[in-house]
Design a protein around this motif. Sequence first.
Motif, short mmCIF file in Angstrom:
data_model
loop_
_atom_site.label_atom_id
_atom_site.label_comp_id
_atom_site.label_asym_id
_atom_site.label_seq_id
_atom_site.Cartn_x
_atom_site.Cartn_y
_atom_site.Cartn_z
N ALA A 13 45.97 39.12 30.02
CA ALA A 13 45.80 37.68 29.74
C ALA A 13 44.40 37.49 29.17
N SER A 14 44.10 36.24 28.76
CA SER A 14 42.74 35.95 28.32
C SER A 14 41.79 36.11 29.51
N ARG A 15 40.49 36.15 29.23
CA ARG A 15 39.53 36.29 30.34
C ARG A 15 39.66 35.14 31.33
N ARG A 16 39.81 33.92 30.81
CA ARG A 16 39.91 32.76 31.69
C ARG A 16 41.15 32.86 32.58
N LYS A 17 42.28 33.22 31.98
CA LYS A 17 43.51 33.35 32.78
C LYS A 17 43.43 34.54 33.72
N SER A 18 42.73 35.59 33.29
CA SER A 18 42.55 36.75 34.17
C SER A 18 41.75 36.37 35.41
N GLU A 19 40.76 35.49 35.23
CA GLU A 19 39.99 35.02 36.38
C GLU A 19 40.89 34.32 37.40
N LYS A 20 41.83 33.52 36.92
CA LYS A 20 42.76 32.85 37.83
C LYS A 20 43.64 33.86 38.56
N ILE A 21 44.07 34.91 37.83
CA ILE A 21 44.90 35.94 38.46
C ILE A 21 44.12 36.64 39.57
N ILE A 22 42.82 36.86 39.33
CA ILE A 22 41.97 37.46 40.36
C ILE A 22 41.86 36.54 41.57
N LEU A 23 41.61 35.26 41.32
CA LEU A 23 41.48 34.29 42.41
C LEU A 23 42.78 34.13 43.19
N ASP A 24 43.90 34.39 42.52
CA ASP A 24 45.20 34.33 43.21
C ASP A 24 45.49 35.60 44.00
N GLU A 25 44.50 36.50 44.05
CA GLU A 25 44.58 37.74 44.85
C GLU A 25 45.73 38.65 44.40
N ARG A 26 45.89 38.73 43.08
CA ARG A 26 46.96 39.56 42.52
C ARG A 26 46.42 40.87 41.94
N VAL A 27 45.10 41.07 42.06
CA VAL A 27 44.47 42.24 41.44
C VAL A 27 43.87 43.15 42.51
N MET A 28 44.12 44.46 42.32
CA MET A 28 43.57 45.46 43.24
C MET A 28 42.78 46.50 42.46
N VAL A 29 41.66 46.92 43.04
CA VAL A 29 40.88 48.03 42.48
C VAL A 29 40.83 49.11 43.55
N ASN A 30 41.37 50.26 43.20
CA ASN A 30 41.47 51.38 44.16
C ASN A 30 42.15 50.92 45.45
N ASP A 31 43.24 50.16 45.27
CA ASP A 31 44.10 49.67 46.37
C ASP A 31 43.41 48.66 47.30
N LYS A 32 42.35 48.04 46.79
CA LYS A 32 41.69 46.99 47.55
C LYS A 32 41.75 45.68 46.76
N ILE A 33 42.24 44.62 47.39
CA ILE A 33 42.35 43.33 46.71
C ILE A 33 40.95 42.80 46.37
N ILE A 34 40.77 42.37 45.13
CA ILE A 34 39.48 41.85 44.68
C ILE A 34 39.58 40.33 44.48
N LYS A 35 38.61 39.61 45.06
CA LYS A 35 38.58 38.16 44.93
C LYS A 35 37.35 37.69 44.16
N GLU A 36 36.43 38.62 43.90
CA GLU A 36 35.16 38.28 43.27
C GLU A 36 35.27 38.34 41.75
N LEU A 37 34.94 37.24 41.06
CA LEU A 37 35.09 37.17 39.61
C LEU A 37 34.11 38.07 38.86
N GLY A 38 32.95 38.33 39.42
CA GLY A 38 31.96 39.16 38.74
C GLY A 38 32.08 40.63 39.07
N PHE A 39 33.16 41.02 39.74
CA PHE A 39 33.32 42.40 40.19
C PHE A 39 33.33 43.36 39.00
N LYS A 40 32.55 44.44 39.10
CA LYS A 40 32.47 45.41 38.01
C LYS A 40 33.23 46.68 38.36
N ILE A 41 33.90 47.24 37.34
CA ILE A 41 34.69 48.45 37.55
C ILE A 41 34.27 49.53 36.55
N ASN A 42 34.64 50.75 36.86
CA ASN A 42 34.44 51.88 35.96
C ASN A 42 35.81 52.24 35.36
#
Length: 242
Positions: A13-42
Amino acid sequence: MRLQKFMAKAGIASRRKSEKIILDERVMVNDKIIKELGFKINPDKDIIKVDNKIIYIEEEKIYILLNKPVNYITSVSDQFDRKTVMDLLPDIQQRVYPVGRLDYDTSGLLLLTNDGDLTYKMTHPSHEVEKVYLAEVKGIPSEDQLNNFRNGLSIEDYVTSKAKINIIEKNNTKSLLEITIHEGKNRQVRKMCEKINHPVLKLKRIKFGIIDLNGLKEGNYRRLTKTELTYLKKSHKEDKKI
């Protein structure tokens, strides 16, 4: 890379819509749910999931035609620290791989790409495409030797398919031959010339199907045209009777 930027690059999705998906707790990094919008990944190490499905950034496909000089290894790296064809592509950021190979002492047309599916197709034994070489050989082949070459030669544990061979130039000690084959066994052209008692002195591949060097200087490269790429991606097997 920020998580929402990665999601946008992966086509979620766009960055703005991706932020909403993150806030809806639909995103996991290394099997951990991420709620933080500024979260950085490798992107090279972390596993990112959206709705429990792994997502990737699809790498831009790149298709390169290189006019390889002699004394370069057709490899990504070399254990003896010899020069490789990758040294001739300093401006290419993507990691590309040779399609097939040219020997260390052979020059000419070499394709490189990061498209694994196309590489598999092009190197599969069922894929028949005409490859044209210029071979400078010792001596001058007789008509009988040329006909033997054309009709197939017994080399090691196989018999070569029919081929084309013509004398382009000749003098007292050597001749220049144009050779067309549609196989790709190890050092095949050299072995075929050796078989008819005219060993190769110099060898250069000048054409691969419809693709040719067309003025490309030795050591230089260019990207394939749309026409050339369409040709390579044809799904049917070429039926060449030569």
